[in-house]
Write a protein that holds these residues in place. Structure first.
Motif, PDB file in Angstrom:
ATOM      1  N   TYR A   7     -13.831 -11.992  20.437  1.00  0.00           N
ATOM      2  CA  TYR A   7     -14.214 -11.295  21.313  1.00  0.00           C
ATOM      3  C   TYR A   7     -13.085 -10.544  22.198  1.00  0.00           C
ATOM      4  CZ  TYR A   7     -16.632  -9.858  25.578  1.00  0.00           C
ATOM      5  OH  TYR A   7     -17.238  -9.034  26.448  1.00  0.00           O
ATOM      6  N   LEU A   8     -13.014  -9.183  22.048  1.00  0.00           N
ATOM      7  CA  LEU A   8     -11.974  -8.170  22.404  1.00  0.00           C
ATOM      8  C   LEU A   8     -12.721  -7.039  23.205  1.00  0.00           C
ATOM      9  CD1 LEU A   8      -9.912  -8.387  19.547  1.00  0.00           C
ATOM     10  CD2 LEU A   8      -9.406  -9.449  21.795  1.00  0.00           C
ATOM     11  N   ASP A   9     -13.537  -7.558  24.063  1.00  0.00           N
ATOM     12  CA  ASP A   9     -14.344  -6.584  25.100  1.00  0.00           C
ATOM     13  C   ASP A   9     -14.374  -7.068  26.626  1.00  0.00           C
ATOM     14  OD1 ASP A   9     -15.669  -3.974  25.530  1.00  0.00           O
ATOM     15  OD2 ASP A   9     -17.653  -4.762  24.923  1.00  0.00           O
ATOM     16  N   TYR A  10     -13.312  -7.614  27.241  1.00  0.00           N
ATOM     17  CA  TYR A  10     -13.177  -8.137  28.423  1.00  0.00           C
ATOM     18  C   TYR A  10     -13.413  -6.984  29.315  1.00  0.00           C
ATOM     19  CZ  TYR A  10     -11.591 -12.643  27.079  1.00  0.00           C
ATOM     20  OH  TYR A  10     -11.527 -13.761  26.283  1.00  0.00           O
ATOM     21  N   ASN A  11     -13.082  -5.704  29.172  1.00  0.00           N
ATOM     22  CA  ASN A  11     -13.397  -4.713  30.080  1.00  0.00           C
ATOM     23  C   ASN A  11     -14.559  -4.531  30.562  1.00  0.00           C
ATOM     24  OD1 ASN A  11     -10.606  -4.525  30.095  1.00  0.00           O
ATOM     25  ND2 ASN A  11     -10.523  -2.163  30.069  1.00  0.00           N
ATOM     26  N   ALA A  12     -15.687  -4.933  29.320  1.00  0.00           N
ATOM     27  CA  ALA A  12     -17.107  -4.843  29.600  1.00  0.00           C
ATOM     28  C   ALA A  12     -17.461  -6.105  30.362  1.00  0.00           C
ATOM     29  CB  ALA A  12     -17.775  -4.621  28.313  1.00  0.00           C
TER      30      ALA A  12
END
Length: 385
Positions: A7-12
């Motif tokens: 998981y590399l969508d922490y800004n979402a």
């Protein structure tokens, strides 16, 4: 989510921290309405006020300055619309790279709106801001985000506030993407209002806060009860607020992911021809990489990485789940084609080196295939030319 994919969508939205889950469960067990005067109600009220103290301390504010909301969007709307409807602002000045919740609120406020341009790296033009403030009529409210959600570029908000003060304008900053990624200090920034949100830092979705300087009297967006000292009617989201505070308490212990992000960017640029890192010439928060792959649409990249078990965001994704040309990148002077090519890789509290390794393996493999396919198309067109 993170157990089955990288998981590399922490800004979402960041995965919930274990301490947050515990805090939410404990708050749900209280069972009382914070407005009730019996024991359960008093316990609920105490939990909310303790959380208010925690969030305030985290962002360098006083507890009395924190208004809990349903998230960043509501807080941004309350700041802009609440100020306009109370008569505190006759015009709005917002940067050209603001989140949709700022742009839409400004457009719907019923007053003149001006956009502050940004340079090629996505940094707001302070001279242009000064001119816009000098040229307009009536009291203004300026809104400039602290860190951009797509590129991670940090804006000179303290300088924005200094310029605005010289023109008697109010200042709001959307700090949703900055919280937990560097210093966020309401007092030091010298703004009048600031937005933060829980789910970007590993807290629950559906809760945020508007930090508002004493003396700024906003008109509430809804009517009904006297909750939150009359500033935001409606029964408070006790579990969400408790979870927000729990996430805030964890921030000091998070590892710095800047080195991971920098390695990811170096390897992409070195191994994939035609890639670009947007905003790389400016100061950025350490978790965000906005990567463009020439002539390959963002949604194609996101879907291919998803199939490889790596979850990233399209910098231009909107609430419908569709992808459009990034308004941030177009504001930075990029073409529509380039603005459609950007993906956003964002790390966070649970990211490790292996996540970067898996992204690089998947991205380099996909990009190689995509570039080969593109070259074959070009060659075919050339042969038929």
């Amino acid at each position: 989510m993170t157990n089955v994919a990288t998981y590399l969508d922490y800004n979402a939205g960041a995965p919930a921290r274990p301490a947050v889950v515990d805090a939410v469960v404990a708050a749900l067990a209280i069972g009382g309405n914070p407005s009730s005067v019996h024991r359960a109600g008093r316990l609920a009220r105490r939990a909310i006020e303790d959380a208010r103290e925690t969030v305030a301390e985290t962002v360098g504010a006083e507890a009395s300055e924190v208004i809990f909301t349903s998230g960043g969007t509501e807080a941004n709307n309350l700041a802009l619309l609440g100020a306009v409807r109370r008569g505190l602002a006759a015009r709005l000045i917002v940067s050209a790279i603001e989140h949709d919740s700022i742009r839409a609120a400004a457009e719907g406020a019923g007053v003149p709106v001006a956009l502050v341009p940004v340079d090629r790296d996505g940094v707001v033009d302070l001279d242009a801001l000064d001119r816009l403030l000098a040229d307009g009529q009536g009291p203004a409210l300026v809104s400039v985000m602290l860190a951009n959600n797509e590129t991670g570029v940090i804006q000179p908000v303290a300088e924005v506030a200094r310029i605005a003060r010289g023109h008697g304008a109010l200042v709001h900053s959307d700090a949703v993407q900055a919280l937990g990624k560097g210093a966020v200090d309401f007092s030091a920034l010298d703004v009048d209002m600031m937005t933060v949100s829980a789910h970007k830092i590993g807290g629950p979705a559906g809760v945020g806060a508007l930090v508002k300087r004493a003396g700024i009297d906003l008109l509430p967006l809804s009517l009904g009860g006297g909750q939150d000292y009359g500033r935001r009617p409606g029964t408070e989201n006790l579990a969400g607020i408790a979870g927000f505070a729990a996430a805030a308490k964890c921030l000091g212990g998070d590892a710095d992911v800047t080195a991971l992000r920098d390695r990811l960017e170096r390897e992409v640029l070195a191994q994939v021809p035609g890639t670009r890192i947007f905003g790389a010439g400016a100061a950025r928060v350490g978790n965000t990489a906005c990567i463009g792959l020439s002539n390959v649409k963002a949604e194609t990249q996101v879907m291919a990485l998803d199939l490889a078990g790596v979850l990233v965001g399209a910098g231009s994704a909107c609430s419908s789940g569709k992808v459009r040309p990034s308004p941030v990148l177009t504001a930075m002077g990029e073409s529509e084609a380039v603005a459609r090519s950007a993906i956003r890789v964002s790390l966070g509290w649970a990211s490790v080196a292996g996540d970067v390794d898996r992204f690089l393996a998947a991205y380099i493999e996909f990009a190689g295939r995509a570039l080969q396919a593109r070259a074959a198309v070009v060659q075919k067109e050339s042969n038929h030319g």
